[in-house]
Design an enzyme around this catalytic site. Structure first.
Site, PDB file in Angstrom:
ATOM      1  N   HIS A 256      -7.093  -5.581   2.615  1.00 61.28           N
ATOM      2  CA  HIS A 256      -5.925  -5.013   3.313  1.00 61.28           C
ATOM      3  C   HIS A 256      -5.283  -6.084   4.187  1.00 61.28           C
ATOM      4  CE1 HIS A 256      -6.742  -0.619   2.648  1.00 61.28           C
ATOM      5  NE2 HIS A 256      -7.977  -1.065   2.482  1.00 61.28           N
TER       6      HIS A 256
ATOM      7  N   GLN B 299     -14.549   2.540   1.917  1.00 59.89           N
ATOM      8  CA  GLN B 299     -13.937   2.205   0.620  1.00 59.89           C
ATOM      9  C   GLN B 299     -13.656   3.477  -0.168  1.00 59.89           C
ATOM     10  OE1 GLN B 299     -16.216  -0.394  -2.014  1.00 59.89           O
ATOM     11  NE2 GLN B 299     -14.414  -0.807  -3.285  1.00 59.89           N
TER      12      GLN B 299
ATOM     13  N   HIS C 248     -10.510  -5.118  -2.887  1.00 63.24           N
ATOM     14  CA  HIS C 248      -9.167  -5.395  -2.365  1.00 63.24           C
ATOM     15  C   HIS C 248      -9.269  -5.788  -0.902  1.00 63.24           C
ATOM     16  CE1 HIS C 248     -10.014  -1.073  -2.037  1.00 63.24           C
ATOM     17  NE2 HIS C 248      -9.367  -1.109  -0.883  1.00 63.24           N
TER      18      HIS C 248
ATOM     19  N   ASN D 174     -13.002  -3.226   2.943  1.00 64.93           N
ATOM     20  CA  ASN D 174     -14.021  -2.178   2.986  1.00 64.93           C
ATOM     21  C   ASN D 174     -14.912  -2.214   1.735  1.00 64.93           C
ATOM     22  OD1 ASN D 174     -12.770  -1.201   5.358  1.00 64.93           O
ATOM     23  ND2 ASN D 174     -11.342   0.039   4.156  1.00 64.93           N
TER      24      ASN D 174
ATOM     25  N   ASP E  74       0.853  -1.190   0.000  1.00 66.86           N
ATOM     26  CA  ASP E  74       0.000   0.000   0.000  1.00 66.86           C
ATOM     27  C   ASP E  74       0.895   1.248   0.000  1.00 66.86           C
ATOM     28  OD1 ASP E  74      -3.200   0.545   1.185  1.00 66.86           O
ATOM     29  OD2 ASP E  74      -1.766   2.208   1.113  1.00 66.86           O
TER      30      ASP E  74
HETATM   31  P1  5GP Z   1      -9.853   1.539   0.772  1.00 64.23           P
HETATM   32  O1  5GP Z   1     -10.022   2.766   1.622  1.00 64.23           O
HETATM   33  O2  5GP Z   1     -10.545   1.665  -0.562  1.00 64.23           O
HETATM   34  O3  5GP Z   1     -10.183   0.273   1.493  1.00 64.23           O
HETATM   35  O4  5GP Z   1      -8.276   1.438   0.525  1.00 64.23           O
HETATM   36  C1  5GP Z   1      -7.623   1.960  -0.577  1.00 64.23           C
HETATM   37  C2  5GP Z   1      -6.139   1.798  -0.279  1.00 64.23           C
HETATM   38  O5  5GP Z   1      -5.443   1.861  -1.495  1.00 64.23           O
HETATM   39  C3  5GP Z   1      -5.554   2.884   0.628  1.00 64.23           C
HETATM   40  O6  5GP Z   1      -4.933   2.251   1.747  1.00 64.23           O
HETATM   41  C4  5GP Z   1      -4.554   3.607  -0.266  1.00 64.23           C
HETATM   42  O7  5GP Z   1      -3.397   4.006   0.439  1.00 64.23           O
HETATM   43  C5  5GP Z   1      -4.237   2.571  -1.313  1.00 64.23           C
HETATM   44  N1  5GP Z   1      -3.925   3.104  -2.634  1.00 64.23           N
HETATM   45  C6  5GP Z   1      -4.684   3.970  -3.352  1.00 64.23           C
HETATM   46  N2  5GP Z   1      -4.118   4.223  -4.558  1.00 64.23           N
HETATM   47  C7  5GP Z   1      -2.983   3.465  -4.593  1.00 64.23           C
HETATM   48  C8  5GP Z   1      -1.961   3.298  -5.580  1.00 64.23           C
HETATM   49  O8  5GP Z   1      -1.980   3.897  -6.672  1.00 64.23           O
HETATM   50  N3  5GP Z   1      -0.931   2.453  -5.278  1.00 64.23           N
HETATM   51  C9  5GP Z   1      -0.876   1.775  -4.078  1.00 64.23           C
HETATM   52  N4  5GP Z   1       0.190   0.964  -3.873  1.00 64.23           N
HETATM   53  N5  5GP Z   1      -1.829   1.910  -3.119  1.00 64.23           N
HETATM   54  C10 5GP Z   1      -2.857   2.748  -3.377  1.00 64.23           C
END
Ligand code: 5GP
Ligand code: ZN
Length: 136
Positions: A103, A95, A101, A88, A32
């Site tokens: 985590h 989300q 995805h 999420n 991440d």
């Molecule tokens: P969500 O809040 O949707 O469950 O988590 C999205 C996650 O994706 C966040 O922890 C954010 O840091 C990560 N993330 C978003 N864009 C990118 C990206 O372009 N590359 C990587 N490696 N992580 C990303």
């Protein structure tokens, strides 16, 4: 299969670079870019699905088995003290990227990662009413 506007599709297809810790024909596991703790990683299915409501049961099952395998491997490799697996769905649940995805968050005693919720009082009657609502 692939959504042209989806950043995680682009990462999963290798069109956008990422730091990869595991890959097979169906999944890519990447670090991440905003880690909550050392080693925070994301399991990305190569198949596009907005979230768990849209993901096939077969891929969902494989994703969670992979989460267990990654948790075991990462715990050994990083010598972490614990592990959160978080997933999420929809903005109300946090989300922000709309490609399913999982985590993977290694936890270390004293780290400042926050995965949690406030607790509220509830009566036995309220619990039973909710159970009926869910069971239908
Ligand atoms: P969500 O809040 O949707 O469950 O988590 C999205 C996650 O994706 C966040 O922890 C954010 O840091 C990560 N993330 C978003 N864009 C990118 C990206 O372009 N590359 C990587 N490696 N992580 C990303
Ligand atoms: Zn996607």
């Amino acid at each position: 299969m692939k959504d042209n506007n989806c950043i995680f599709c682009k990462i999963a297809q290798g069109e956008v670079p990422s730091v990869v810790i595991y890959e097979d024909d169906k999944f890519k596991v990447i670090l991440d870019m905003g880690p909550a703790a050392k080693g925070h990683a994301l399991i990305l299915p190569k198949e596009h699905a907005k979230n768990i409501y849209e993901l096939s049961e077969e891929t969902t099952a494989e994703a969670f088995v992979l989460a267990k395998k990654m948790a075991e491997k990462m715990t050994k490799a990083l010598s972490c003290d614990g592990f959160n697996i978080v997933q999420n769905n929809e903005p109300a649940a946090g989300q922000t990227v709309f490609h399913f995805h999982i985590h993977l968050i290694p936890r270390f005693e004293g780290d400042d990662a926050k995965v949690g919720w406030n607790t509220h009082e509830i009566t036995k009657e309220e619990m039973e009413a909710i159970a009926e609502q869910i069971k239908g």
